[in-house]
Design a protein around this motif. Structure first.
Motif, PDB file in Angstrom:
ATOM      1  N   ARG A 127      12.375  16.793 -20.399  1.00  0.00           N
ATOM      2  CA  ARG A 127      11.892  17.934 -19.580  1.00  0.00           C
ATOM      3  C   ARG A 127      10.953  17.713 -18.307  1.00  0.00           C
ATOM      4  N   TYR A 128      10.154  16.780 -18.445  1.00  0.00           N
ATOM      5  CA  TYR A 128       9.262  16.318 -17.601  1.00  0.00           C
ATOM      6  C   TYR A 128       9.843  15.509 -16.363  1.00  0.00           C
ATOM      7  N   SER A 129      10.622  14.605 -17.079  1.00  0.00           N
ATOM      8  CA  SER A 129      11.556  13.515 -16.218  1.00  0.00           C
ATOM      9  C   SER A 129      10.758  12.438 -15.740  1.00  0.00           C
ATOM     10  N   VAL A 130       9.256  12.521 -15.715  1.00  0.00           N
ATOM     11  CA  VAL A 130       8.641  11.527 -14.993  1.00  0.00           C
ATOM     12  C   VAL A 130       7.540  11.146 -16.109  1.00  0.00           C
ATOM     13  N   VAL A 131       7.114  10.162 -16.365  1.00  0.00           N
ATOM     14  CA  VAL A 131       5.938   9.816 -17.360  1.00  0.00           C
ATOM     15  C   VAL A 131       4.882   8.762 -16.427  1.00  0.00           C
TER      16      VAL A 131
ATOM     17  N   LEU B  38      16.998   9.103 -11.867  1.00  0.00           N
ATOM     18  CA  LEU B  38      17.404  10.396 -12.851  1.00  0.00           C
ATOM     19  C   LEU B  38      18.733  10.906 -12.600  1.00  0.00           C
ATOM     20  N   ASP B  39      19.440  10.385 -11.234  1.00  0.00           N
ATOM     21  CA  ASP B  39      20.851  10.734 -11.069  1.00  0.00           C
ATOM     22  C   ASP B  39      21.808  10.278 -12.039  1.00  0.00           C
ATOM     23  N   HIS B  40      21.459   9.185 -12.798  1.00  0.00           N
ATOM     24  CA  HIS B  40      22.051   8.442 -13.862  1.00  0.00           C
ATOM     25  C   HIS B  40      22.222   9.480 -15.110  1.00  0.00           C
ATOM     26  N   SER B  41      23.437   9.831 -15.532  1.00  0.00           N
ATOM     27  CA  SER B  41      23.471  10.864 -16.632  1.00  0.00           C
ATOM     28  C   SER B  41      22.831  10.283 -18.016  1.00  0.00           C
ATOM     29  N   LEU B  42      22.498   9.092 -18.175  1.00  0.00           N
ATOM     30  CA  LEU B  42      21.979   8.608 -19.583  1.00  0.00           C
ATOM     31  C   LEU B  42      20.346   8.334 -19.319  1.00  0.00           C
ATOM     32  N   VAL B  43      19.794   8.613 -18.027  1.00  0.00           N
ATOM     33  CA  VAL B  43      18.442   8.531 -17.884  1.00  0.00           C
ATOM     34  C   VAL B  43      17.850   9.766 -18.032  1.00  0.00           C
TER      35      VAL B  43
ATOM     36  N   GLU C 165      -2.833  14.965  -6.961  1.00  0.00           N
ATOM     37  CA  GLU C 165      -1.671  15.263  -5.961  1.00  0.00           C
ATOM     38  C   GLU C 165      -0.357  14.470  -6.282  1.00  0.00           C
ATOM     39  N   ARG C 166      -0.475  12.969  -6.505  1.00  0.00           N
ATOM     40  CA  ARG C 166       0.457  12.299  -6.815  1.00  0.00           C
ATOM     41  C   ARG C 166       1.313  12.794  -8.080  1.00  0.00           C
ATOM     42  N   ALA C 167       0.755  13.163  -9.018  1.00  0.00           N
ATOM     43  CA  ALA C 167       1.282  13.736 -10.462  1.00  0.00           C
ATOM     44  C   ALA C 167       1.991  15.208  -9.857  1.00  0.00           C
ATOM     45  N   ASN C 168       1.320  15.854  -9.061  1.00  0.00           N
ATOM     46  CA  ASN C 168       1.900  17.205  -8.630  1.00  0.00           C
ATOM     47  C   ASN C 168       3.280  17.012  -7.729  1.00  0.00           C
ATOM     48  N   ILE C 169       3.125  15.910  -7.221  1.00  0.00           N
ATOM     49  CA  ILE C 169       4.499  15.637  -6.197  1.00  0.00           C
ATOM     50  C   ILE C 169       5.522  15.287  -6.881  1.00  0.00           C
ATOM     51  N   ALA C 170       5.167  14.174  -7.916  1.00  0.00           N
ATOM     52  CA  ALA C 170       5.934  13.320  -8.855  1.00  0.00           C
ATOM     53  C   ALA C 170       6.791  14.757  -9.774  1.00  0.00           C
ATOM     54  N   ALA C 171       5.895  15.708 -10.266  1.00  0.00           N
ATOM     55  CA  ALA C 171       6.533  16.563 -11.137  1.00  0.00           C
ATOM     56  C   ALA C 171       7.359  17.430 -10.410  1.00  0.00           C
ATOM     57  N   THR C 172       6.817  18.014  -9.192  1.00  0.00           N
ATOM     58  CA  THR C 172       7.679  18.917  -8.082  1.00  0.00           C
ATOM     59  C   THR C 172       8.955  18.131  -8.001  1.00  0.00           C
ATOM     60  N   VAL C 173       8.948  16.934  -7.560  1.00  0.00           N
ATOM     61  CA  VAL C 173      10.382  16.245  -7.247  1.00  0.00           C
ATOM     62  C   VAL C 173      11.111  16.330  -8.498  1.00  0.00           C
ATOM     63  N   ALA C 174      10.622  16.076  -9.696  1.00  0.00           N
ATOM     64  CA  ALA C 174      11.792  16.014 -10.792  1.00  0.00           C
ATOM     65  C   ALA C 174      11.966  17.369 -10.969  1.00  0.00           C
ATOM     66  N   ARG C 175      11.163  18.424 -10.771  1.00  0.00           N
ATOM     67  CA  ARG C 175      11.662  19.752 -11.123  1.00  0.00           C
ATOM     68  C   ARG C 175      12.783  20.231 -10.155  1.00  0.00           C
ATOM     69  N   LYS C 176      12.755  19.788  -8.760  1.00  0.00           N
ATOM     70  CA  LYS C 176      13.350  20.249  -7.677  1.00  0.00           C
ATOM     71  C   LYS C 176      14.923  19.526  -8.226  1.00  0.00           C
ATOM     72  N   PHE C 177      14.891  18.227  -8.656  1.00  0.00           N
ATOM     73  CA  PHE C 177      15.942  17.509  -8.676  1.00  0.00           C
ATOM     74  C   PHE C 177      16.716  18.073  -9.934  1.00  0.00           C
ATOM     75  N   ALA C 178      15.950  18.366 -10.871  1.00  0.00           N
ATOM     76  CA  ALA C 178      16.769  19.045 -12.152  1.00  0.00           C
ATOM     77  C   ALA C 178      17.325  20.672 -11.896  1.00  0.00           C
ATOM     78  N   ALA C 179      16.681  21.376 -10.770  1.00  0.00           N
ATOM     79  CA  ALA C 179      17.048  22.658 -10.640  1.00  0.00           C
ATOM     80  C   ALA C 179      18.482  22.363  -9.800  1.00  0.00           C
ATOM     81  N   ASP C 180      18.423  21.367  -8.942  1.00  0.00           N
ATOM     82  CA  ASP C 180      19.650  21.134  -7.980  1.00  0.00           C
ATOM     83  C   ASP C 180      20.674  20.394  -8.604  1.00  0.00           C
ATOM     84  N   ASN C 181      20.532  19.849  -9.796  1.00  0.00           N
ATOM     85  CA  ASN C 181      21.286  19.061 -10.389  1.00  0.00           C
ATOM     86  C   ASN C 181      21.867  19.677 -11.824  1.00  0.00           C
ATOM     87  N   GLY C 182      21.655  20.957 -12.196  1.00  0.00           N
ATOM     88  CA  GLY C 182      21.822  21.682 -13.251  1.00  0.00           C
ATOM     89  C   GLY C 182      21.153  21.087 -14.493  1.00  0.00           C
TER      90      GLY C 182
END
Ligand code: 3PG
Length: 216
Positions: free
Chosen positions: A9-13, A170-175, A199-216
């Motif tokens: 769900r977070y997509s980035v660790v 993250l674009d790879h379906s098995l990742v 700030e870096r964590a917030n940017i990474a989390a935001t990028v991950a969330r946006k990616f998830a939202a844009d890619n279903g």
């Protein structure tokens, strides 16, 4: 929700190497404030176990795991410290079996088809593709993962991944998630640069969330 589902769900660790356990709670607070309450603390420093134990005890909202777990003894130690999951850089069958025995979600490191085959054989659902970039990057993962797609195995690449490349992975379906040390470096933790880490964590989390939202 299982711990690996939470990680997906977070997509980035954030991958952490911490030199002084007194910094553990401030680090956790920075990640929590940033909306990324997840971390892999690697057992590469003396402080790691104590850091995991403090975060597990005092910041239960954190999804805290242990990395660089090399054998069954260390697996035992991180479970006692309260880690919710564990990873290793390579694949060791005895450690996989011990993790299954303990009921601790565990992702071994893989870099070859033989590693992945062993991971599947010994019942892993998640593996760490490591060192992801040096081992051939996304083309290598694509080639390696495809023969195992039908097994349901998922991948957590780490090693050389950056903010700029995380969504390519993250674009790879098995990742399910990527890991990286860029979010909270050892130096920034030692220097108490919590704003930078937040700030870096917030940017990474935001990028991950946006990616998830844009890619279903
Ligand atoms: C690790 O376990 O060391 C991770 O792969 C971190 O790699 P990185 O420092 O290249 O992000």
């Amino acid at each position: 929700m299982s711990v690996f589902e939470t990680i997906a769900r977070y997509s980035v660790v954030p991958v952490i190497s911490i030199d002084d356990a007194k910094d553990a709670l401030a680090l956790a607070d920075a990640l929590i404030d940033a909306g990324l309450p997840v971390a892999e603390i690697t057992l590469r420093t003396e402080a790691a176990l104590s850091a995991i134990a403090q975060i597990a005890k005092y910041r239960p909202e954190m999804c805290i795991g242990a990395g660089t777990v090399l054998d069954e003894d260390q697996l035992n130690e991180v479970q006692d410290a309260g880690a919710g999951f564990a990873l290793s850089p390579g694949l060791d069958v005895a450690t996989i079996l011990a993790a299954r025995n303990f009921g601790l979600p565990f992702a071994p490191g893989v870099m070859t088809a033989t590693d992945i085959q062993n991971a599947v054989r010994f019942g892993c659902g998640m593996v760490k593709f490591f060192p992801a970039t040096a081992a051939g990057g996304l083309p290598m993962l694509k080639s390696l993962a495809e023969p195992f797609r039908h097994t349901g195995l998922c991948f957590n690449p780490t090693g050389g991944i950056t903010l700029d490349t995380m969504t390519d992975w993250l674009d790879h379906s098995l990742v399910q998630a990527v890991g990286g040390s860029w979010i909270a470096t050892t130096q920034d933790i030692s220097d108490g640069n919590w704003d930078t880490i937040r700030e870096r964590a917030n940017i990474a989390a935001t990028v991950a969330r946006k990616f998830a939202a844009d890619n279903g």
